[in-house]
Design a protein around this motif. Structure first.
Motif, PDB file in Angstrom:
ATOM      1  N   GLY A 354       0.816  -1.251  -0.009  1.00 51.85           N
ATOM      2  CA  GLY A 354      -0.004  -0.021  -0.009  1.00 51.85           C
ATOM      3  C   GLY A 354       0.803   1.194  -0.198  1.00 51.85           C
ATOM      4  N   GLY A 355       0.342   2.390  -0.540  1.00 52.92           N
ATOM      5  CA  GLY A 355       1.004   3.676  -0.502  1.00 52.92           C
ATOM      6  C   GLY A 355      -0.168   4.734  -0.698  1.00 52.92           C
ATOM      7  N   PHE A 356       0.559   6.096  -0.457  1.00 51.78           N
ATOM      8  CA  PHE A 356      -0.300   6.996  -0.673  1.00 51.78           C
ATOM      9  C   PHE A 356       0.408   8.104  -1.485  1.00 51.78           C
ATOM     10  CE2 PHE A 356      -1.924   4.844   3.016  1.00 51.78           C
ATOM     11  CZ  PHE A 356      -3.222   5.209   2.911  1.00 51.78           C
ATOM     12  N   ILE A 381      -0.859  -4.687  -3.571  1.00 50.11           N
ATOM     13  CA  ILE A 381      -1.871  -4.521  -2.462  1.00 50.11           C
ATOM     14  C   ILE A 381      -2.250  -3.000  -2.416  1.00 50.11           C
ATOM     15  CG2 ILE A 381      -1.742  -4.421   0.402  1.00 50.11           C
ATOM     16  CD1 ILE A 381       0.175  -6.725   0.083  1.00 50.11           C
ATOM     17  N   CYS A 382      -3.604  -2.762  -2.384  1.00 56.50           N
ATOM     18  CA  CYS A 382      -4.170  -1.398  -2.235  1.00 56.50           C
ATOM     19  C   CYS A 382      -3.730  -0.410  -3.357  1.00 56.50           C
ATOM     20  CB  CYS A 382      -3.886  -0.881  -0.919  1.00 56.50           C
ATOM     21  SG  CYS A 382      -5.128   0.222  -0.019  1.00 56.50           S
ATOM     22  N   LEU A 383      -2.843   0.438  -3.140  1.00 58.49           N
ATOM     23  CA  LEU A 383      -2.245   1.263  -4.118  1.00 58.49           C
ATOM     24  C   LEU A 383      -1.790   0.260  -5.315  1.00 58.49           C
ATOM     25  CD1 LEU A 383      -1.388   4.092  -5.134  1.00 58.49           C
ATOM     26  CD2 LEU A 383       0.751   4.067  -4.340  1.00 58.49           C
ATOM     27  N   HIS A 386      -4.611  -0.355  -7.400  1.00 57.78           N
ATOM     28  CA  HIS A 386      -5.096   0.747  -8.390  1.00 57.78           C
ATOM     29  C   HIS A 386      -4.138   0.824  -9.298  1.00 57.78           C
ATOM     30  CE1 HIS A 386      -6.840   2.900  -4.352  1.00 57.78           C
ATOM     31  NE2 HIS A 386      -7.473   1.707  -4.905  1.00 57.78           N
ATOM     32  N   GLU A 406      -6.467  10.478  -7.291  1.00 59.08           N
ATOM     33  CA  GLU A 406      -5.446  10.691  -5.964  1.00 59.08           C
ATOM     34  C   GLU A 406      -4.248  11.387  -6.532  1.00 59.08           C
ATOM     35  OE1 GLU A 406      -4.008   6.985  -4.091  1.00 59.08           O
ATOM     36  OE2 GLU A 406      -3.321   8.346  -2.351  1.00 59.08           O
ATOM     37  N   ARG A 458      -7.530  -0.282   4.395  1.00 60.33           N
ATOM     38  CA  ARG A 458      -7.231   1.247   4.852  1.00 60.33           C
ATOM     39  C   ARG A 458      -7.059   2.004   3.526  1.00 60.33           C
ATOM     40  NH1 ARG A 458      -2.156   4.185   6.226  1.00 60.33           N
ATOM     41  NH2 ARG A 458      -2.788   5.986   7.622  1.00 60.33           N
ATOM     42  N   HIS A 459      -7.992   2.814   3.134  1.00 59.26           N
ATOM     43  CA  HIS A 459      -8.026   3.207   1.679  1.00 59.26           C
ATOM     44  C   HIS A 459      -9.031   4.354   1.762  1.00 59.26           C
ATOM     45  CE1 HIS A 459     -11.012   1.367  -0.487  1.00 59.26           C
ATOM     46  NE2 HIS A 459     -11.060   0.593   0.403  1.00 59.26           N
ATOM     47  N   ARG A 460      -8.841   5.261   0.693  1.00 62.14           N
ATOM     48  CA  ARG A 460      -9.860   6.323   0.461  1.00 62.14           C
ATOM     49  C   ARG A 460     -10.329   6.136  -0.798  1.00 62.14           C
ATOM     50  NH1 ARG A 460      -7.173  10.695   1.903  1.00 62.14           N
ATOM     51  NH2 ARG A 460      -7.671  10.649   4.054  1.00 62.14           N
ATOM     52  N   TYR A 461      -9.679   5.676  -1.846  1.00 63.16           N
ATOM     53  CA  TYR A 461      -9.908   5.710  -3.341  1.00 63.16           C
ATOM     54  C   TYR A 461     -10.402   4.315  -3.503  1.00 63.16           C
ATOM     55  CZ  TYR A 461      -7.846  10.324  -3.125  1.00 63.16           C
ATOM     56  OH  TYR A 461      -7.307  11.416  -2.733  1.00 63.16           O
ATOM     57  N   ARG A 505      -6.022  -4.987   2.695  1.00 67.27           N
ATOM     58  CA  ARG A 505      -4.524  -5.135   3.286  1.00 67.27           C
ATOM     59  C   ARG A 505      -4.278  -6.552   3.882  1.00 67.27           C
ATOM     60  NH1 ARG A 505      -2.515   0.266   4.210  1.00 67.27           N
ATOM     61  NH2 ARG A 505      -0.883  -0.912   4.773  1.00 67.27           N
TER      62      ARG A 505
HETATM   63  N1  GLN Z   1      -3.802   5.801  -1.490  1.00 69.39           N
HETATM   64  C1  GLN Z   1      -4.781   4.981  -1.599  1.00 69.39           C
HETATM   65  C2  GLN Z   1      -5.955   5.196  -1.125  1.00 69.39           C
HETATM   66  O1  GLN Z   1      -6.032   5.932  -0.200  1.00 69.39           O
HETATM   67  C3  GLN Z   1      -4.021   3.558  -1.420  1.00 69.39           C
HETATM   68  C4  GLN Z   1      -4.158   3.153  -0.134  1.00 69.39           C
HETATM   69  C5  GLN Z   1      -2.931   2.291   0.514  1.00 69.39           C
HETATM   70  O2  GLN Z   1      -2.431   1.629  -0.613  1.00 69.39           O
HETATM   71  N2  GLN Z   1      -3.337   1.813   1.636  1.00 69.39           N
HETATM   72  O3  GLN Z   1      -7.003   4.457  -1.446  1.00 69.39           O
END
Ligand code: GLN
Length: 531
Positions: A354-356, A381-383, A386, A406, A458-461, A505
């Motif tokens: 994951g990442g932001f 994972i997550c990001l 995406h 994002e 744990r994500h927003r997008y 996650r």
């Molecule tokens: N940044 C992306 C989001 O907020 C992915 C979050 C994540 O990788 N944990 O959705």
């Protein structure tokens, strides 16, 4: 049974491994048939670690109920194999916020609001709360920071009062220190421990047990000296030598009778210790054959703790497959389409955690293109999910404008977006446990062997449903959905040995004794890649 409380403090230096020691004690007590729950009190003023930089603070761990917590909770869960909750993570910020809210609401009847008793009462409430909500026999509370720090004083004062409130036999103080070895004189030094215990005693806390971190075995004479100077029983002077296998710490403590001493002190009549399953797991870890080489491509690799749960989950996956594992962190900022072949040469599998934000997107995209085209086992994972979907849309389907809002608010093709309802909700994050329905007949279905799974988020997008149809004729399958909110949770590539990416996650649910299926299957696929 009435809940008993163990308080774990640390002195001399930080990073002593007191979280691992506390968790190992938790595992031992669980293996005596007790219901164990754990809690971390963190002295910093942030309300929770949610907004802290992973490069400063390490990973933000997430509980089932969606609390963003200190990474130590991850250790606790991996060792005691219990799902903790939001009461397990308390910070100075959270305590003050509560007290100030009460003051504003007039709940103190006009009294002068002070550290003692108002702040300390709120801390004690938070400890009692965790006992109440968990109904545990034993609550182990670790106090972050090092004794002697200004910030931890209210926490230490609260746990001092706690013994007076609850009783001597229902509380236990365990202090962790460092016993350094001086090369020149060839000696282990006990003085820092003596000073640290003196400091603790000056605050009214007499430790009942002392755990000594050292890089070699501590002679009995030194333990006797510490027992004498620090006023503890010599059987309660325990050594915690540096370990290559962290999960062995419960066994090391059991050999020194840590659990028996604790049970004696707390007056607990328990079943005998049954560490068989755990010991079998350690034996298995000690007899792993061969090695699998995995690259972890991320933005925050400069700090080892940023991806601690992903690292541990990969190890769990390797243990399950009876192989050693080498995890090489790779800075995604250093990768380009030009250098990717050399940089990722020799890896059997790649993980993008994951990442932001927009940083390092190009290097991450280059990684995904490379693993997709070269059929290298990949877990996103997550990001990571995406970007996998964006990469596919751009490079396979030819939608060069595809992006995420994002990092490109003005994109004409926002295939990753944010739900209006989330925006209305103060731009809130989607946190904690949600269902994911697995699409039958997919690789994910074979891996999970279940129709519905629950995973932490744990994500927003998230993936913009309007674009799902663009992928319908393609090699990319959306293999998991949350039906309540209509959110894509999983994707996979059909014509690839292992290319799976998830919105959630999975690393927050993997345990050494119960490895997560996405990690076990990923490692198994990586092992099939030979050079
Ligand atoms: N940044 C992306 C989001 O907020 C992915 C979050 C994540 O990788 N944990 O959705």
């Amino acid at each position: 049974m009435k809940t008993k409380f163990i308080f774990v403090t640390g002195g001399v230096v930080s990073s002593l491994g007191k979280g691992i020691n506390a968790s190992s004690i938790g595992r031992l007590l669980k293996c005596r048939g007790l219901k164990v729950f754990m809690q971390k009190l963190d002295p910093y003023i942030n309300v929770d670690p949610g907004k802290m930089s992973p490069l400063q603070h390490g990973e933000v761990f997430v509980t089932d109920d969606g609390a963003e917590t200190d990474l130590d909770l991850g250790h606790y869960e991996r060792f005691i194999d219990e799902n903790l909750n939001r009461y397990s993570s308390v910070t100075t910020g959270k305590i003050y916020l509560k007290v100030i809210e009460k003051e504003r609401n007039g709940e103190y009847d006009g009294a002068t609001v002070q550290v003692i008793p108002h702040i300390t009462n709120e801390i004690k409430n938070s400890i009692l709360n965790v006992a109440k909500t968990s109904k545990a026999d034993i609550v182990i509370t670790e106090i972050g920071g090092t004794v002697g720090d200004i910030e931890s004083l209210p926490f230490l004062e609260a746990i001092r009062q706690f013994r007076r409130d609850i009783g001597y036999r229902d509380t236990m103080y365990i202090h962790n220190t460092l016993v350094p070895y001086l090369e020149n004189s060839g000696e282990l030094k006990t003085k820092p421990t003596q000073h640290s215990v003196k400091e603790l005693r000056s605050l009214g806390i007499n430790p009942d047990m002392i755990i000594l971190r050292a890089n070699r075995s501590i002679p009995q004479s030194q333990k006797e000296k510490i027992a004498l100077f620090c006023d503890v029983d010599v059987e309660a002077v325990i050594e915690a030598q540096d370990q290559t296998i962290l999960y062995e710490m419960p066994n090391i403590f059991a050999q020194q009778g840590v659990d028996s001493y604790i049970c004696r002190h707390l007056g607990l009549n328990t079943a005998p210790l049954d560490l068989n399953k755990w010991s079998e797991m350690i034996l298995k870890i000690k007899n792993l054959k061969g090695e699998v080489k995995i690259g972890l491509v991320g933005k925050y690799v400069a700090l080892k703790d940023s991806y601690i749960s992903v690292n541990e989950s990969l190890k769990h996956g390797a243990y399950y497959n009876n192989t050693n594992i080498k995890i090489i962190p790779i800075d995604s900022g250093s990768l380009t389409n030009e250098n990717i072949k050399t940089k990722l040469d020799g890896f059997q599998g790649i993980v993008i955690p994951g990442g932001f934000d927009s940083g390092h997107i190009n290097g991450t995209m280059a990684t995904i293109k490379f693993v997709r085209e070269n059929k290298i086992p990949f877990l996103g994972i997550c990001l990571g999910m995406h970007l996998s979907v964006i990469e596919y849309a751009r490079n396979v389907l030819g939608f060069t404008a595809a992006s995420s809002i994002e990092f490109d608010q003005a994109t004409p093709m926002p295939i990753i977006t944010v739900k209006e309802s989330r925006k209305e909700n103060g731009d809130s994050m989607r946190l904690g446990l949600y269902d994911c329905e697995i699409k039958p007949g997919t690789k994910a279905a074979a891996i999970y062997n279940k129709k519905t799974v629950k995973e932490r988020h744990r994500h927003r997008y998230e993936i913009n449903n309007e674009y799902i149809k663009f992928f319908s004729e393609s090699d990319l399958t959306f293999s998991g959905f949350n039906n309540d909110e209509n959110i894509v949770e999983l994707m996979e590539l059909n014509n690839h040995p292992f290319f799976i990416a998830c919105q959630y996650r999975p690393e927050f649910l993997s345990r050494p004794n119960r490895p997560h299926p996405l990690f076990t299957s990923f490692i198994s696929a990586a092992m099939q890649r030979h050079f």
